[in-house]
Every structure is written in C-alpha cells, then in structure tokens.
Design a protein around this motif. Structure first.
Motif, short mmCIF file in Angstrom:
data_model
loop_
_atom_site.label_atom_id
_atom_site.label_comp_id
_atom_site.label_asym_id
_atom_site.label_seq_id
_atom_site.Cartn_x
_atom_site.Cartn_y
_atom_site.Cartn_z
N ALA A 1 0.94 -1.20 -0.10
CA ALA A 1 0.12 0.00 0.15
C ALA A 1 0.78 0.65 0.00
O ALA A 1 0.10 2.46 -0.66
CB ALA A 1 -1.04 0.09 1.18
N ASN A 2 2.38 0.72 0.56
CA ASN A 2 2.89 2.22 0.58
C ASN A 2 3.73 2.34 -0.59
O ASN A 2 4.17 3.43 -1.24
CB ASN A 2 4.34 1.82 1.52
CG ASN A 2 3.47 2.14 3.02
OD1 ASN A 2 2.84 3.03 3.32
ND2 ASN A 2 4.14 1.34 3.66
N MET A 3 3.43 1.33 -2.13
CA MET A 3 4.05 1.80 -3.32
C MET A 3 3.02 2.61 -4.17
O MET A 3 1.58 2.72 -3.82
CB MET A 3 3.78 0.32 -3.88
CG MET A 3 4.73 -0.83 -3.45
SD MET A 3 4.59 -2.34 -3.96
CE MET A 3 5.44 -3.19 -2.95
N GLY A 4 3.61 2.72 -5.40
CA GLY A 4 2.75 3.69 -5.64
C GLY A 4 1.43 3.00 -7.22
O GLY A 4 2.13 2.06 -7.40
N SER A 5 0.95 3.56 -8.02
CA SER A 5 -0.08 2.36 -8.28
C SER A 5 0.76 1.57 -9.12
O SER A 5 -0.12 0.99 -9.43
CB SER A 5 -1.04 3.68 -8.70
OG SER A 5 -0.14 4.47 -10.18
N SER A 6 1.61 1.84 -10.52
CA SER A 6 2.56 1.86 -10.92
C SER A 6 2.66 -0.51 -10.34
O SER A 6 3.06 -1.02 -10.94
CB SER A 6 3.30 2.74 -11.62
OG SER A 6 2.82 3.26 -12.39
N ILE B 1 1.61 -2.15 -7.81
CA ILE B 1 1.18 -1.82 -6.46
C ILE B 1 0.05 -3.60 -7.27
O ILE B 1 0.12 -4.06 -6.76
CB ILE B 1 -0.42 -1.19 -6.31
CG1 ILE B 1 0.55 -0.23 -5.04
CG2 ILE B 1 -1.26 -2.18 -6.12
CD1 ILE B 1 -0.12 0.63 -4.83
N THR B 2 -0.11 -3.63 -8.24
CA THR B 2 -0.61 -4.43 -9.25
C THR B 2 0.33 -5.82 -9.51
O THR B 2 -0.25 -6.58 -8.87
CB THR B 2 -0.92 -4.75 -11.54
OG1 THR B 2 -2.10 -2.98 -10.76
CG2 THR B 2 -1.97 -5.51 -11.64
N GLN C 1 -7.97 -1.00 -13.82
CA GLN C 1 -6.34 0.50 -14.43
C GLN C 1 -6.52 0.16 -13.01
O GLN C 1 -6.81 -0.07 -11.57
CB GLN C 1 -7.22 0.54 -14.70
CG GLN C 1 -7.80 1.13 -16.40
CD GLN C 1 -8.27 2.69 -16.15
OE1 GLN C 1 -8.67 3.83 -15.75
NE2 GLN C 1 -9.15 2.39 -17.25
N GLU C 2 -4.55 0.20 -12.93
CA GLU C 2 -3.78 0.18 -12.12
C GLU C 2 -3.91 1.66 -10.77
O GLU C 2 -3.95 1.50 -9.93
CB GLU C 2 -2.08 0.31 -13.03
CG GLU C 2 -1.45 0.01 -13.52
CD GLU C 2 -0.19 -0.46 -13.91
OE1 GLU C 2 0.29 1.56 -14.10
OE2 GLU C 2 0.25 -0.53 -14.11
N ARG C 3 -4.84 2.82 -11.48
CA ARG C 3 -4.45 3.94 -10.73
C ARG C 3 -5.95 3.29 -10.07
O ARG C 3 -6.10 3.72 -8.29
CB ARG C 3 -5.31 4.69 -11.20
CG ARG C 3 -4.14 5.75 -11.81
CD ARG C 3 -3.51 7.47 -11.96
NE ARG C 3 -2.57 7.97 -12.53
CZ ARG C 3 -2.30 9.35 -12.83
NH1 ARG C 3 -3.61 9.70 -12.80
NH2 ARG C 3 -1.81 9.41 -13.69
N THR C 4 -7.81 2.82 -9.74
CA THR C 4 -8.34 2.55 -9.74
C THR C 4 -8.23 1.64 -8.58
O THR C 4 -8.69 1.27 -7.11
CB THR C 4 -8.94 1.79 -10.60
OG1 THR C 4 -9.65 2.59 -11.38
CG2 THR C 4 -10.84 1.66 -10.21
N LEU C 5 -7.07 0.54 -9.13
CA LEU C 5 -6.53 -1.23 -7.86
C LEU C 5 -6.22 -0.05 -7.01
O LEU C 5 -6.30 -0.23 -5.78
CB LEU C 5 -5.64 -1.83 -8.86
CG LEU C 5 -5.34 -2.98 -7.78
CD1 LEU C 5 -6.41 -3.40 -7.06
CD2 LEU C 5 -4.39 -3.93 -8.27
N ALA C 6 -5.23 0.79 -7.29
CA ALA C 6 -3.96 1.97 -5.95
C ALA C 6 -5.33 2.19 -4.84
O ALA C 6 -4.78 1.96 -3.88
CB ALA C 6 -3.88 2.53 -6.26
N SER C 7 -6.20 2.89 -5.98
CA SER C 7 -7.17 3.67 -4.27
C SER C 7 -8.07 2.51 -3.92
O SER C 7 -8.14 3.02 -2.62
CB SER C 7 -8.32 4.12 -5.48
OG SER C 7 -7.31 5.35 -6.36
#
Length: 421
Positions: A45-50, A52-53, A81-87
C-alpha cells in the motif's frame, strides 16, 4: 464505520471498467489479501500505482499455496486500471478491523446484481427464518450441498459444517469472505448430485436451497438413477424431476434421527408421475415433519411463492404432519419480503406448534391424507382461508341509487338543453 458505504464507494470507482459483480469480486480479493498478511499488504500500500498491481499479483500467487480455492476462481486484479486498484488498496490499508467487510460485501452484492442475486446469496427473509427454525444446533453436524456464499450455514452454530457449491467463482468468493470474517471453513467445489466431495457418512442436519425447478440433462438423469440416494428404482428419473431428486438426496444424507430443511417450488408437492411416487414414499415411511407455505418474494431471485419442506427421520410414528401458511407473514418491500423480529417470533411459533390458528395451521395424519387426497402435500389443499365479504346494507345502496338518479337527471337536462340550441 459504515462498511457497506465503503464497499459501494469502491464499487463506484470501478464503474466504466467492470460490472458491479466483477468489481466486488476484485475488492474482496484485495481485502482477503489484507486479512491474510497485514504487514505485507501495508508494504504494498505504500507503493505507487504502477507497482501495486504486480506486487499484489505476486502476493496472491504466494497465498494460493494455502488458500487455493479462495483465489483459483477469482477475477484477475489486472482487469482494473492501475490507479483504480491503487485507490482500493489505499482505502483498505487504513482500516484496522476488516471482518465486518464480509457481511457488507454480502449485502452490497445482493443489491448490486439484481435478479442474479440468488446465484450468490440468500434472501434476508430466509436468513432470519431458517436459522430460527433450526434452533440450537450445537453438537450437530450440518450439511449444505448447494451452499452458494454459505450465508445460511454461517448463521447456524453447528459443531461442524460441510459445504459444497457447483460454481467455482462462487466457491472462490465464498472462501475469501470466510477469510475476511476470520473463519476457517472449507467449501468443496463440484456437482453435489453427481460428485459429492465430503467424507462424512451421515449428518444430523441438512439445510439447503437448491435451484428451483431444475431441469436435468438426459445423461444426468441416467447417472442420477444409479446414485445411492435414489429410492425410486423402478422408474426413470425425468428431466423435470430435479426438485424431488433433491428430496431423495437430502433423506440419504440424514442419519437415523436427522432433520432436513429444503426450499422447493410448490409444484413438487402436487404433481403426479415421478413426483407422486416420491411423495408416496415420504408418506409410507412417515418422513414429513411439516410443510410451510412461504410468501412470494421471500427468495432473492424469484417472485414465486416457495415452500419449506421439513423432513425428519426421527419423527415419532403415527404423529401428524403440520401444515403452515406463512404467505402473509412479513411486510412486502421493493426488494422482497422483510421479516421483522415480531413476525419471526410469530412464524416460528406457528411452525413449531407453539401457536395454533385455524386459518394458518393444521395437523393432519398420514391416514387422513391418504383417505382425502391420496398423496398431495401442498398447503393450500389443507388450509383454505375463507374470504370475509361485507355486504352493504339496503339503506346504503338505496342512498347510492338516489344520488346516481339525481346526477343522471341533471346531466340529461343539460344534454337536452344543448341539443335544443
């Protein structure tokens, strides 16, 4: 904390990328990962969206060794999408107690998938009624061979619970929900009628809501006929015999004092042919404890009025069968029928025999059934509510006639006046 609101929020941010059911599937995967290894999940969770997946996919791969079924049928997280999963990951990581998410996902899923809800879960009506009717199950072994997401079984506090479900995706989601809830529970995957996976010989309790009016394939009929639970051996199993096949299945799973609760369509209680032969067997061997007519809308995926058939192998010989009409118990709402605590207490009293009402209950012996209807077991055949019709008085009708005559004369006069111009 409103856990349902959080699930709705997370589902909403997936809009345009996935259908609600698929979005909830991925959300449950994320929460299950967080539940199994909080430290590793927090690091992700501390990683960037790119990043995390891929990191989450690696985590799922590592977890599959111990939790194979939980992720085997899960939708790949890369569908988002990467940003959605990160959210989703960012939102989940700050919540310390994840267990309430299990119930929240159940409830949101029921509303999100509409008519398909019955594939995944049980209605609120049945979730209240069935556990209440079963009562104290401590020390009992329970089987649900069409478990779906296993909500009903999870509400019954038995000493051991055996579950099987045919759909891999449902098994997978159900297993993840148990992980989130903090429960250790195995759900077998497969066709219970043809390939039961459990090793238990017999059960104290069977509670099931199988597919209603299930039509069988010709090949399946041939296979079922050879199964040990079929007691009608001299007749072929018809394609329309799915309902009474489940009756035979349940009886076979019960021990000598066991009790079975089975949701069925009403047709299985009065159709002839193969269905009638099964009812003959039930009556001859005194295996029916009670028959309960339920209201339309009491199931989550259909508007038909089902019936609860209660079977008992430990029933006292010569004791009557109890017929109960619950068709008007509960308040009708947009999404079905709601059973309040007061309604529930009343319904359980009627079924268990603590309350007797002439228009809702009737105890009748096998002899009486044989002498009057042969083998019919539908509740409406034995409990007929007389409709009370209040006839108006002569004075009221004469008054209405006088008013109508006065209005007629008025309009007739106006019409003649118009015609004369």
């Amino acid at each position: 904390m409103d856990y349902r609101k959080i699930i709705w929020k997370l589902t909403d941010i997936c809009r345009g990328q996935l259908e609600s059911r698929d979005a909830i599937d991925i959300i449950s995967t994320v929460i299950a990962c967080a539940s199994l290894d909080k430290e590793r999940f927090r690091a992700i969770a501390n990683m960037g969206s790119s990043s995390i997946t891929l990191a989450l996919e690696n985590m799922i791969t590592d977890l599959q060794g111990e939790q194979l079924k939980a992720f085997e049928g899960a939708l790949p997280i890369a569908k988002l999408q990467e940003r959605t999963l990160a959210s989703i990951v960012y939102e989940i990581t700050d919540i310390s107690d994840l267990r309430p998410f299990s119930e929240a996902i159940h409830e949101v899923l029921m509303n999100a998938v509409g008519k398909r809800a019955g594939e995944y879960s049980t209605s609120g009506y049945m979730l209240k009624l069935l556990p209440a009717l079963v009562g104290n199950a401590s020390g009992l072994k329970l089987l649900d061979a069409t478990s779906g997401l296993a909500r009903t079984a999870s509400k019954i506090a038995s000493s051991s619970t055996t579950l099987q479900e045919i759909n891999l995706s449902t098994v997978s989601l159900s297993q993840r929900l148990f992980i989130i809830q903090g429960k250790e529970q195995v759900i077998f995957q497969g066709d219970s009628l043809l390939h039961p996976q459990w090793r238990e010989d017999k059960f104290d309790l069977v509670v099931m809501q199988p597919p209603l009016s299930m039509r069988l394939q010709n090949e399946t009929c041939e296979q079922i006929k050879e199964m040990p639970y079929v007691f009608i051996k001299d007749k072929d199993v018809p394609r329309t015999g799915g309902d009474v096949v489940w009756i035979q299945f349940v009886l076979h799973q019960l021990n000598t004092t066991g009790k079975g609760y089975l949701i069925l369509p009403q047709g299985s209680l009065f159709r002839g042919g193969y269905d009638g032969l099964v009812r003959d067997y039930l009556l001859d061997n005194e295996l029916v404890d009670s028959v309960v007519a339920l209201p339309a809308g009491s199931l989550s995926h259909t508007g038909i009025a089902p019936v609860l058939l209660v079977l008992s192998k430990g029933k006292q010989k010569g004791s009557p069968i109890r017929f109960v009409d619950l068709t008007d118990i509960g308040s009708k709402e947009r999404n079905g029928v709601k059973l309040s605590d007061k309604d529930l207490e009343y319904a359980v009293g009627l079924v268990n025999g603590d309350i007797d009402e002439a228009d809702k209950t009737l105890d009748i012996s096998v002899r009486e059934i044989r002498q009057t209807t042969g083998n019919l077991l539908n509740v409406a055949r034995y409990i007929q509510v007389e409709e009370q019709i209040e006839l108006p008085s002569v004075e009221e009708k004469m008054k209405e006639l006088e008013q109508a005559t006065t209005e007629f004369q008025k309009y007739q006069s106006e019409l003649l006046s118009l015609l004369s111009k």
